[in-house]
Design a protein around this motif. Sequence first.
Motif, PDB file in Angstrom:
ATOM      1  N   LEU B 151       7.344 -14.859   2.252  1.00  0.00           N
ATOM      2  CA  LEU B 151       6.023 -14.134   2.044  1.00  0.00           C
ATOM      3  C   LEU B 151       6.244 -12.644   2.337  1.00  0.00           C
ATOM      4  O   LEU B 151       5.620 -11.849   1.770  1.00  0.00           O
ATOM      5  N   ASN B 152       7.146 -12.352   3.341  1.00  0.00           N
ATOM      6  CA  ASN B 152       7.331 -10.775   3.577  1.00  0.00           C
ATOM      7  C   ASN B 152       7.882 -10.111   2.225  1.00  0.00           C
ATOM      8  O   ASN B 152       7.700  -8.998   1.828  1.00  0.00           O
ATOM      9  N   TRP B 153       8.736 -10.883   1.465  1.00  0.00           N
ATOM     10  CA  TRP B 153       9.429 -10.230   0.284  1.00  0.00           C
ATOM     11  C   TRP B 153       8.320  -9.972  -0.680  1.00  0.00           C
ATOM     12  O   TRP B 153       8.194  -8.880  -1.438  1.00  0.00           O
ATOM     13  N   ILE B 154       7.392 -11.043  -0.836  1.00  0.00           N
ATOM     14  CA  ILE B 154       6.135 -10.833  -1.654  1.00  0.00           C
ATOM     15  C   ILE B 154       5.150  -9.531  -1.356  1.00  0.00           C
ATOM     16  O   ILE B 154       4.844  -8.676  -2.305  1.00  0.00           O
ATOM     17  N   ARG B 157       7.286  -6.386  -2.281  1.00  0.00           N
ATOM     18  CA  ARG B 157       7.611  -6.108  -3.566  1.00  0.00           C
ATOM     19  C   ARG B 157       6.357  -5.603  -4.348  1.00  0.00           C
ATOM     20  O   ARG B 157       6.360  -4.827  -5.282  1.00  0.00           O
ATOM     21  N   TYR B 158       5.295  -6.440  -3.940  1.00  0.00           N
ATOM     22  CA  TYR B 158       3.940  -6.108  -4.812  1.00  0.00           C
ATOM     23  C   TYR B 158       2.919  -5.213  -3.923  1.00  0.00           C
ATOM     24  O   TYR B 158       2.002  -4.805  -4.437  1.00  0.00           O
ATOM     25  N   ASN B 159       3.246  -4.739  -2.866  1.00  0.00           N
ATOM     26  CA  ASN B 159       2.478  -4.032  -1.981  1.00  0.00           C
ATOM     27  C   ASN B 159       1.135  -4.435  -1.634  1.00  0.00           C
ATOM     28  O   ASN B 159       0.067  -4.055  -2.267  1.00  0.00           O
ATOM     29  N   VAL B 160       1.155  -5.942  -1.448  1.00  0.00           N
ATOM     30  CA  VAL B 160      -0.037  -6.617  -1.097  1.00  0.00           C
ATOM     31  C   VAL B 160      -0.228  -7.189   0.346  1.00  0.00           C
ATOM     32  O   VAL B 160       0.913  -7.393   0.819  1.00  0.00           O
ATOM     33  N   VAL B 161      -1.432  -7.730   0.430  1.00  0.00           N
ATOM     34  CA  VAL B 161      -1.423  -8.471   1.806  1.00  0.00           C
ATOM     35  C   VAL B 161      -1.873  -9.674   1.418  1.00  0.00           C
ATOM     36  O   VAL B 161      -2.900  -9.902   0.833  1.00  0.00           O
ATOM     37  N   ILE B 162      -1.166 -10.740   2.050  1.00  0.00           N
ATOM     38  CA  ILE B 162      -1.454 -12.111   1.829  1.00  0.00           C
ATOM     39  C   ILE B 162      -1.722 -12.859   3.026  1.00  0.00           C
ATOM     40  O   ILE B 162      -2.874 -13.354   3.510  1.00  0.00           O
ATOM     41  N   GLY B 163      -0.574 -13.091   3.899  1.00  0.00           N
ATOM     42  CA  GLY B 163      -0.792 -13.543   4.995  1.00  0.00           C
ATOM     43  C   GLY B 163      -0.816 -15.216   5.143  1.00  0.00           C
ATOM     44  O   GLY B 163      -0.985 -15.771   4.099  1.00  0.00           O
ATOM     45  N   SER B 164      -0.551 -15.600   6.378  1.00  0.00           N
ATOM     46  CA  SER B 164      -0.599 -17.257   6.279  1.00  0.00           C
ATOM     47  C   SER B 164      -1.686 -17.537   7.321  1.00  0.00           C
ATOM     48  O   SER B 164      -2.305 -16.626   8.009  1.00  0.00           O
ATOM     49  N   ALA B 176      -8.073  -6.633  -3.104  1.00  0.00           N
ATOM     50  CA  ALA B 176      -6.996  -5.723  -3.640  1.00  0.00           C
ATOM     51  C   ALA B 176      -5.912  -6.589  -4.134  1.00  0.00           C
ATOM     52  O   ALA B 176      -5.126  -6.355  -5.262  1.00  0.00           O
ATOM     53  N   THR B 177      -5.612  -7.670  -3.430  1.00  0.00           N
ATOM     54  CA  THR B 177      -4.419  -8.462  -3.636  1.00  0.00           C
ATOM     55  C   THR B 177      -4.482  -9.190  -4.981  1.00  0.00           C
ATOM     56  O   THR B 177      -3.535  -9.154  -5.797  1.00  0.00           O
ATOM     57  N   MET B 178      -5.836  -9.948  -5.152  1.00  0.00           N
ATOM     58  CA  MET B 178      -6.007 -10.460  -6.586  1.00  0.00           C
ATOM     59  C   MET B 178      -5.896  -9.579  -7.609  1.00  0.00           C
ATOM     60  O   MET B 178      -5.332  -9.920  -8.734  1.00  0.00           O
ATOM     61  N   ASN B 179      -6.519  -8.398  -7.465  1.00  0.00           N
ATOM     62  CA  ASN B 179      -6.363  -7.374  -8.518  1.00  0.00           C
ATOM     63  C   ASN B 179      -4.922  -6.968  -8.715  1.00  0.00           C
ATOM     64  O   ASN B 179      -4.627  -6.959 -10.183  1.00  0.00           O
ATOM     65  N   THR B 180      -4.177  -6.774  -7.869  1.00  0.00           N
ATOM     66  CA  THR B 180      -2.761  -6.373  -8.129  1.00  0.00           C
ATOM     67  C   THR B 180      -2.005  -7.564  -8.948  1.00  0.00           C
ATOM     68  O   THR B 180      -1.526  -7.334 -10.021  1.00  0.00           O
ATOM     69  N   PHE B 181      -2.228  -8.788  -8.453  1.00  0.00           N
ATOM     70  CA  PHE B 181      -1.655  -9.655  -9.166  1.00  0.00           C
ATOM     71  C   PHE B 181      -2.071 -10.382 -10.658  1.00  0.00           C
ATOM     72  O   PHE B 181      -1.547 -10.418 -11.698  1.00  0.00           O
ATOM     73  N   ARG B 182      -3.637  -9.872 -10.615  1.00  0.00           N
ATOM     74  CA  ARG B 182      -4.114 -10.038 -11.917  1.00  0.00           C
ATOM     75  C   ARG B 182      -3.469  -8.939 -12.976  1.00  0.00           C
ATOM     76  O   ARG B 182      -3.247  -9.553 -14.139  1.00  0.00           O
TER      77      ARG B 182
END
Lengths: 110, 278
Positions: B151-154, B157-164, B176-182
Amino acid sequence: MAALSSPLRLCRGILREIRAIKGPEYKQSLAYNYVLDQFRKNQITGERYCRAQEEALHASHSYLCLLTSTRQHLALYDIYHGKGQRDTEEMAGIVGLRLPTQPGGKGWEK
Amino acid sequence: MRRLTYIQMPPNQSQALKLLLSVNSKSYSIITERKKFYEDVSISHGEGGMFEINLDQRKLKTPGGKLFTAPNEALAIAVANEWDTQKDVLKFYSMHMTTLCNTALDNPTFRSKDQMITAALKYLETDTICYRVEEPPSLVELQNNEWDPVLNWIEDRYNVVIGSSTNILGPEIPQATMNTFRQHLGSYNFWSLTGLEYVITQLKSVVLAFALIDKHITVEQAVLLSRLEEEFQIGHWGNVEWAHDVDLYELRARTAAGALFVHFSSESSTVKRKLMQD
């Protein structure tokens, strides 16, 4: 970064899988020559850290995994997977019975 | 045996086939096995730099009837090898590379890149890596130890926030995370996207799929992390070969095929010759 096996180990592993599949004439197979070729090509690099080489290594690791796990899956499939339903006649035959026949056909059949 | 009724007699063979297909809407290959009908497998160059597979003298076709073409030699050889591997009976369920190519070529459900990206990103909301348990403590610890690094790696790497999250609804994924991945997924071509979506579906995790495709982890590691809780339970209660092992090997095979498919579809290998200096 994941610890990948050495290129030699991977190459040997893949070739061993190919031999397991094809048998004695495995050296004539398409995959054999291509794999050897690829490993030779990717060996030559003066760089200490070569991105393309790491990618190729990962790809060969994945390919070895594909070959090995397909073989293992098929082995278990053959042992455990159900053979499917048998024909009614066959099933009756297993217990020593025969299906009745009605010369005029059953009521609902045309 | 299914009965097929024709409404009228079709004048020729191909019309008959079309009628059959329209009557029988679930026509996209339910056949799982058939007898082997060829001896030799080879590949050949086709139009536009594509590669074709030859079974004896006949060219391989997709289930949709199109000529089977692979965009590069590596993929062609992987597929050819699958056909070469088959013994007296063809086992289509073990030919993962072929299946992936067929899906990319035929696109039987007529999906666009956007639809595939949306479907793939849907898995992020219930990503395996992000869905944590609260007990037993040993499983919680295992999940933290094994999943947090990825999780930390991704996120890095993609400069996003996901969290568990231990919440039943799962983590809140910021837009913002969704946009980056999209955007990132949009940069893949249709074939690579087919493979990538397949890997996500198999692993039930966008994070793990990315980690695998970006070559941060191996196939075996990705599968292990995806099945972490199962492995935990196996360690506790024991292994059942006809269920656990079958699942494990099948998941590995499919994931490996998906990863390889993406690699072959998106790579552009060039050989750069360095000048020899002495």
